[in-house]
Design an enzyme around this catalytic site. Structure first.
Site, PDB file in Angstrom:
ATOM      1  N   GLU A  46       0.555  -1.295  -0.131  1.00  0.00           N
ATOM      2  CA  GLU A  46       0.040   0.017  -0.055  1.00  0.00           C
ATOM      3  C   GLU A  46       0.730   1.684  -0.008  1.00  0.00           C
ATOM      4  O   GLU A  46       0.811   1.886   1.059  1.00  0.00           O
ATOM      5  CB  GLU A  46      -0.866  -0.098   1.200  1.00  0.00           C
ATOM      6  CG  GLU A  46      -1.906  -1.099   1.053  1.00  0.00           C
ATOM      7  CD  GLU A  46      -2.923  -0.919   2.262  1.00  0.00           C
ATOM      8  OE1 GLU A  46      -3.022  -0.084   2.838  1.00  0.00           O
ATOM      9  OE2 GLU A  46      -3.962  -1.785   2.317  1.00  0.00           O
TER      10      GLU A  46
ATOM     11  N   GLU B  79      -5.033  -8.384   0.815  1.00  0.00           N
ATOM     12  CA  GLU B  79      -5.746  -8.394   2.062  1.00  0.00           C
ATOM     13  C   GLU B  79      -7.040  -7.883   1.902  1.00  0.00           C
ATOM     14  O   GLU B  79      -7.347  -7.446   0.981  1.00  0.00           O
ATOM     15  CB  GLU B  79      -5.001  -7.116   2.798  1.00  0.00           C
ATOM     16  CG  GLU B  79      -3.530  -7.028   3.610  1.00  0.00           C
ATOM     17  CD  GLU B  79      -3.205  -5.920   4.136  1.00  0.00           C
ATOM     18  OE1 GLU B  79      -3.906  -5.221   4.533  1.00  0.00           O
ATOM     19  OE2 GLU B  79      -1.744  -5.680   4.295  1.00  0.00           O
TER      20      GLU B  79
END
Length: 448
Positions: free
Chosen positions: A169, A358
């Protein structure tokens, strides 16, 4: 959307759980590990809820054997973890910490013995503090540091680890850590944000090239957070506000990776980024042909125009205000939105495959009589897995799904208050208790 059996996803589908070093390992000053930016940031008053510190966390460093047995017992075949950069290089570069390297070898060996496929993340937000003192992700030396670190990991672990994620991320750690100051290292302003973005984009591609060159049969990806951005009304100003935020949340990192440079829109913030970095010169260096793109989705965002917010001129209309379903953190639950995102990323055309690296939810779990009845989390997973299946059925090449997360841990700025785990952790005693959602996963994966 209907959720079929786990076998309907195909025999080669990857089912896993994910953790991160800074959130799980603890042992922050044990066996030669150096401090990370999170160790330092957590000491600053008022930065972490409940003044929590990632010093012990779940103590995965000492308890990894038992925890990996739990991963296996719950039916998963993939274990995603991250290397702690400062456990391997306490000063960020230079001398290697042999004890830290030995720990990862032991842990990876344990995965392989249990039949778990290790998925290694090179960088999951815990930069060595020694490098932050030199500017961290804003430094002109960042590429040199990251290249050294990535090369070492590839050469040291590449014969055992074949599945790799370069960055976790990048929009998360650059915006929260180098623009808004809400995460480590707590920097604010465009003068930090722009170089951090550019260095992350370059590091992500270079990390891919290093792994390709040095790890035989490597399967290489990088992971992006993504959130569908929805305008609150059909007014033009709300639609434009949503477009601006969409560039930041969903396009800023993947488009240079695909060889398209930064999004070229009528958006002054991105124009400034182009000028600041002379991005056109770097187009080739920013690009890498990843084997998969990791997508991580936790919420959709509804926004309206707000001229008081600098640069993006948009503000969120919270799910609670709109009476939309949401988690205990106020994050909107919207599996249809997730389905649309999977389709959208696939429609770039040059994405080879997608792995959901995720996905999960935080709810207010209560441990009572040795049980945690987290029915809301079970329902969440059912809905989101059904969204994945629907996209897969419609031609999106999705190769796996990794649940966040194995066990309750240090949830960044939320400290120990936000629980995402399939396993409840008592942070005073380190007692693990499998939640109902953990048992649900076991039954779902082990029944054909």
């Amino acid at each position: 959307m209907h959720l079929p059996s786990s076998s309907s996803f195909g025999k080669d589908f990857l089912w896993g759980v994910a953790i991160a070093a800074a959130q799980n390992e603890g042992a922050w000053n044990v066996d030669g590990r150096g401090p990370s930016v999170w160790d330092v940031f957590a000491r600053r008053q008022g930065k972490i809820k409940g003044s929590a510190k990632p010093t012990e966390n779940c103590d995965f460093y000492h308890r990894y054997k038992d925890d990996l047995l739990l991963v296996k017992a719950l039916g998963f075949n993939v274990f995603r973890f991250s290397f702690s950069w400062s456990r391997i290089f306490p000063e960020g570069t230079g001398k290697v910490n042999k004890e830290g390297v030995a720990f990862y070898h032991r842990m990876i060996d344990e995965c392989l013995q249990l039949g778990l496929t290790p998925f290694a993340t090179l960088y999951h937000w815990d930069l060595p503090q020694a490098l932050q003192k030199e500017g961290g992700w804003t430094s002109v030396h960042m590429q040199k540091w990251f290249t050294r670190y990535a090369t070492f990991c590839a050469e040291e672990f590449g014969d055992k680890v074949k599945h790799w994620i370069v960055l976790n991320e990048p929009m998360g750690f650059t915006s929260l850590g180098y623009m808004l100051g809400k995460h480590a290292p707590g920097k604010t302003g465009l003068e930090h944000f722009f170089p951090a973005i550019h260095n992350a984009v370059l590091a992500q591609a270079e990390g891919g090239r290093i792994l390709r060159k040095r790890v035989r049969d490597a399967v290489i990806g990088t992971s992006f957070s993504c959130s569908e951005v929805v305008p609150f009304t059909t007014k033009r100003e709300d639609i434009e506000a949503a477009k601006r935020l969409d560039i930041l949340l969903n396009r800023l990192f993947i488009e240079p990776t695909l060889g398209r440079n930064y999004p070229n829109e009528d958006f002054p913030l991105i124009d400034k980024l182009h000028l600041k970095t002379k991005a056109w010169r770097y187009t080739e260096r920013m690009q890498f042909d990843f084997d998969f793109i990791g997508l991580q989705n936790y919420f959709s965002v509804t926004v309206k125009h707000n001229s008081l917010i600098p640069y993006i001129q948009a503000s969120e209309v919270p799910a609670k205000t709109r009476k939309a379903p949401h988690t205990s953190l106020g994050w909107e639950i919207n599996p249809e939105s997730f389905y649309r995102l999977l389709k959208r990323y696939w429609n770039y055309g040059s994405v080879k495959s997608i792995i959901v690296t995720e996905n999960g939810a935080c709810f207010k779990d209560t441990l009572k009589n040795g049980s945690v009845h987290d029915t809301e989390r079970i329902e969440y997973f059912k809905q989101y897995l059904a969204a994945v299946y629907k996209a897969k059925q419609e031609g999106v090449k999705i190769q796996g799904y990794l649940a966040w997360t194995l066990m309750d841990n240090f949830e960044w700025g939320e400290g120990f208050n936000a629980r995402f785990g399939l396993i409840h952790v008592d942070f005073n005693t380190q007692l693990r208790t499998i939640k109902d959602s953990g048992y649900w996963w076991r039954d779902y994966l082990l029944s054909k």
